[in-house]
Design an enzyme around this catalytic site. Structure first.
Site, PDB file in Angstrom:
ATOM      1  N   HIS A  36      12.121  10.055   1.673  1.00  0.00           N
ATOM      2  CA  HIS A  36      11.602   8.697   1.500  1.00  0.00           C
ATOM      3  C   HIS A  36      11.538   8.335   0.024  1.00  0.00           C
ATOM      4  O   HIS A  36      11.079   9.124  -0.798  1.00  0.00           O
ATOM      5  CB  HIS A  36      10.199   8.596   2.114  1.00  0.00           C
ATOM      6  CG  HIS A  36       9.604   7.242   1.972  1.00  0.00           C
ATOM      7  ND1 HIS A  36       9.825   6.238   2.880  1.00  0.00           N
ATOM      8  CD2 HIS A  36       8.816   6.708   1.001  1.00  0.00           C
ATOM      9  CE1 HIS A  36       9.196   5.140   2.485  1.00  0.00           C
ATOM     10  NE2 HIS A  36       8.580   5.407   1.348  1.00  0.00           N
ATOM     11  N   GLY A  78      19.760   4.682   8.839  1.00  0.00           N
ATOM     12  CA  GLY A  78      19.523   3.855  10.025  1.00  0.00           C
ATOM     13  C   GLY A  78      20.358   2.578   9.992  1.00  0.00           C
ATOM     14  O   GLY A  78      20.017   1.607  10.651  1.00  0.00           O
ATOM     15  N   ARG A  84      20.739   0.348  -3.218  1.00  0.00           N
ATOM     16  CA  ARG A  84      21.247   1.149  -2.103  1.00  0.00           C
ATOM     17  C   ARG A  84      22.199   2.249  -2.616  1.00  0.00           C
ATOM     18  O   ARG A  84      22.122   3.390  -2.196  1.00  0.00           O
ATOM     19  CB  ARG A  84      21.981   0.195  -1.160  1.00  0.00           C
ATOM     20  CG  ARG A  84      22.443   0.740   0.129  1.00  0.00           C
ATOM     21  CD  ARG A  84      22.383  -0.316   1.183  1.00  0.00           C
ATOM     22  NE  ARG A  84      21.009  -0.711   1.399  1.00  0.00           N
ATOM     23  CZ  ARG A  84      20.201  -0.066   2.232  1.00  0.00           C
ATOM     24  NH1 ARG A  84      20.644   0.950   2.913  1.00  0.00           N
ATOM     25  NH2 ARG A  84      18.960  -0.441   2.371  1.00  0.00           N
ATOM     26  N   CYS A 131     -13.673  -2.340  -7.351  1.00  0.00           N
ATOM     27  CA  CYS A 131     -14.541  -3.208  -8.153  1.00  0.00           C
ATOM     28  C   CYS A 131     -13.878  -4.584  -8.185  1.00  0.00           C
ATOM     29  O   CYS A 131     -12.983  -4.853  -7.388  1.00  0.00           O
ATOM     30  CB  CYS A 131     -14.744  -2.637  -9.552  1.00  0.00           C
ATOM     31  SG  CYS A 131     -13.256  -2.663 -10.541  1.00  0.00           S
TER      32      CYS A 131
HETATM   33  P1  ATP Z   1      14.723   0.596   8.651  1.00  0.00           P
HETATM   34  O1  ATP Z   1      14.314  -0.080   9.913  1.00  0.00           O
HETATM   35  O2  ATP Z   1      15.099   2.034   8.846  1.00  0.00           O
HETATM   36  O3  ATP Z   1      13.706   0.386   7.577  1.00  0.00           O
HETATM   37  P2  ATP Z   1      16.247  -1.673   7.788  1.00  0.00           P
HETATM   38  O4  ATP Z   1      16.840  -2.400   8.900  1.00  0.00           O
HETATM   39  O5  ATP Z   1      14.996  -2.184   7.222  1.00  0.00           O
HETATM   40  O6  ATP Z   1      16.073  -0.123   8.174  1.00  0.00           O
HETATM   41  P3  ATP Z   1      17.291  -1.435   5.154  1.00  0.00           P
HETATM   42  O7  ATP Z   1      15.927  -1.597   4.607  1.00  0.00           O
HETATM   43  O8  ATP Z   1      18.410  -2.241   4.610  1.00  0.00           O
HETATM   44  O9  ATP Z   1      17.371  -1.646   6.708  1.00  0.00           O
HETATM   45  O10 ATP Z   1      17.671   0.081   5.058  1.00  0.00           O
HETATM   46  C1  ATP Z   1      18.806   0.614   5.652  1.00  0.00           C
HETATM   47  C2  ATP Z   1      18.667   2.125   5.644  1.00  0.00           C
HETATM   48  O11 ATP Z   1      18.503   2.608   4.305  1.00  0.00           O
HETATM   49  C3  ATP Z   1      17.454   2.613   6.390  1.00  0.00           C
HETATM   50  O12 ATP Z   1      17.671   2.717   7.762  1.00  0.00           O
HETATM   51  C4  ATP Z   1      17.223   3.935   5.739  1.00  0.00           C
HETATM   52  O13 ATP Z   1      18.109   4.907   6.248  1.00  0.00           O
HETATM   53  C5  ATP Z   1      17.581   3.660   4.280  1.00  0.00           C
HETATM   54  N1  ATP Z   1      16.382   3.267   3.511  1.00  0.00           N
HETATM   55  C6  ATP Z   1      15.918   2.021   3.263  1.00  0.00           C
HETATM   56  N2  ATP Z   1      14.774   2.053   2.547  1.00  0.00           N
HETATM   57  C7  ATP Z   1      14.499   3.361   2.325  1.00  0.00           C
HETATM   58  C8  ATP Z   1      13.454   4.055   1.653  1.00  0.00           C
HETATM   59  N3  ATP Z   1      12.437   3.421   1.070  1.00  0.00           N
HETATM   60  N4  ATP Z   1      13.491   5.408   1.639  1.00  0.00           N
HETATM   61  C9  ATP Z   1      14.506   6.069   2.237  1.00  0.00           C
HETATM   62  N5  ATP Z   1      15.510   5.471   2.888  1.00  0.00           N
HETATM   63  C10 ATP Z   1      15.521   4.135   2.941  1.00  0.00           C
END
Ligand code: ATP
Ligand code: MG
Length: 482
Positions: free
Chosen positions: A203, A282, A260, A444
């Protein structure tokens, strides 16, 4: 002691005779781990062709239905029979109450050498049960008496549940999932683990650590419900300086894309160092403007990845993903993870070339990224508390963990006009009664007095944090959430 007949996923028994024992062993180990995590013990496990007969010291049917590699779980009664009559009588005796006043059917499976066929068994049992029922109905029975004859033993199913199918975790390699905790990445993790892969979670903190807190909880829920046979890890990389670097140097429309690309780069470096076989995200085609086919392709080709990126949800619609999230049991927690999209709220170029991405990345000082990577923190998901997402050295926090003690440092007048939920006034705190491992959040008016107070309390051994921005920030956020 309850007994279960576990039917393995159809493809496991079809594996070569060299692969099969490894898969069986792994499945049994994972089952053992699951039962032990619930505080129970497996008393017996025996492989019977494509099934496993289990005996445990407690009811574990629902648990077994959450183990990858399991197609079906049946709670069974077991009996060693002498002949057909003895077998049929035993089955009938144990089924009378179930069929009473109902239409029923008897279904029999048989393996081994016998002087009778499956149909003989069904007929015999059927005629014994008929007087207690409202008749046999093979088409639409209300009750199915399910019998399995194996050698000199007979099993009678009391009930059964469907398992998730797939392969036992551990028969494939290891994946590092880019895990935001929203709906998509947890479902992507689930599908990857389902095919026998060890998954760990990576993360990036992009803004508020509150998202990280919920992402951790989602991963923890996923791990405790579905990931058996190993200790899943949660890796945290604080990417806020990288986000700041991107905001400073990259145009609005490319920020999302550059970020990204940098996430891929960071994940790739970690995967190489920590020996993961693949990265998982994802993403699905076209779900967001940063995920158009063109952007997915350009971003991936612009960074030199050490490992392939798998995207198990590539062809899923959002509502299908949400439906899975519900079925897996993560929907409620996932819906609490909000998007850190403030870096580029609207305009994102939907069609970039590899060269565009490279040009934007040129502007970035990669030392910022390397520094963030050096500070990676690795947590054991099953034994850690979600508060670990906030680094020990941080004095400030921007959310309130669920079981924290909230202390309001404002004057009585402010407290009366705008009370803070669940907070106790500073002067009412009896410090001697507060355990040193309790998370304390001080609020505070603006966040400066509370910071001083948090420092003092830390010196005394308390786990104290100051709420960043004080009550002003707290109420601003409360409005936004509503
Ligand atoms: P999710 O539902 O998994 O948050 P999303 O539809 O919001 O995905 P994006 O925010 O564009 O899509 O992110 C696409 C992918 O990039 C995510 O599915 C995840 O694999 C990765 N990703 C996005 N934000 C993070 C983060 N803060 N940390 C790690 N991986 C991330
Ligand atoms: Mg997201």
């Amino acid at each position: 002691m309850p007994k279960y007949l576990v039917t393995m996923s159809g493809e496991i028994p079809l594996r070569s005779h060299r692969t099969r024992p490894r898969f069986y062993r792994r499945l049994i180990e994972n089952i053992e781990d699951a039962v032990e995590r619930e505080g129970g013990k497996l008393i017996k496990s025996e492989i019977l062709e494509a099934k496993i007969l289990l005996e445990s010291d407690r009811e574990v049917g629902a648990l077994l239905a959450h183990i990858f590699g399991v197609h079906r779980v049946g709670r069974v009664l077991e009996y060693e029979f002498r002949d057909l009559k003895d077998l049929a009588e035993w089955v009938a005796r144990n089924s009378i109450e179930r069929v009473r006043g109902k239409k029923f059917a008897v279904r029999v499976k048989r393996s081994g050498k016998h002087s009778f066929t499956s149909i003989d068994v069904a007929r015999e049992v059927g005629s014994m049960l008929k007087p207690y029922s409202t008749g046999v109905d093979l088409e639409n029975p209300e009750i199915v008496v399910e019998v399995e004859v194996r050698g000199n033993k007979v099993f009678l199913y009391e009930d059964s549940l469907r398992g998730p199918g797939g392969l036992p975790i551990g028969v494939e390699g290891c994946a590092l999932v880019l895990f935001s905790g929203g709906f998509d990445s947890p479902v992507a993790s689930w599908f990857t683990a389902k095919r026998g892969v060890f998954v760990d979670f990576l993360h990036f903190i992009l803004g508020s650590t509150e998202s990280t807190y919920y992402a951790f909880k989602v991963a923890q829920e996923l791990a405790s419900r579905w990931l058996y046979g190993y200790r899943p890890k949660f890796l945290i990389v604080d990417f806020r300086d990288v986000v700041a670097e991107v905001s400073k140097k990259v145009d609005w429309s490319y920020r999302q894309i550059a970020l990204r690309a940098l996430m891929y780069m960071a994940a790739s470096k970690l995967a190489e160092k920590l020996n993961y076989d693949v990265l998982v995200t994802g993403e699905s085609i076209g779900q967001a403007s940063s995920q158009t086919l063109g952007n997915l392709s350009s971003i991936e080709r612009a960074v030199n990845l050490s490992k392939p990126v798998l995207r198990p949800l590539i062809g899923f619609d959002k509502d299908e993903i949400i439906e899975y999230s519900r079925r897996i049991g993560l929907y409620d927690l996932s819906s609490r993870v909000f998007e850190a999209c403030a870096i580029a709220p609207t305009k994102v170029v939907t069609s970039t070339s590899r060269e565009d991405v490279l040009r934007e990345l040129e502007k970035i000082d990669l030392n910022v990224l390397y520094k963030a990577l050096e500070a990676v923190r690795v947590h054991d998901l099953l034994s850690s508390k979600p508060e670990v997402v906030v680094s020990e050295s941080d004095l400030e926090i921007d959310f309130i963990p669920e079981d924290a003690l909230v202390i309001d440092m404002r004057n009585p007048e402010s407290r009366r006009i705008k009370p803070i939920e669940k907070a106790i006034p500073m002067e009412e705190v009896v410090w001697d009664t507060i355990p040193r491992d309790k998370v304390i959040v001080l609020i505070c008016k603006t966040g400066s007095l509370s910071l001083l107070m948090a420092k003092t309390l830390r010196e005394k051994g308390f786990k104290a944090y100051s709420y960043r921005g004080g009550a002003l920030a707290y109420f601003k956020k409360a409005c936004r959430v509503k």
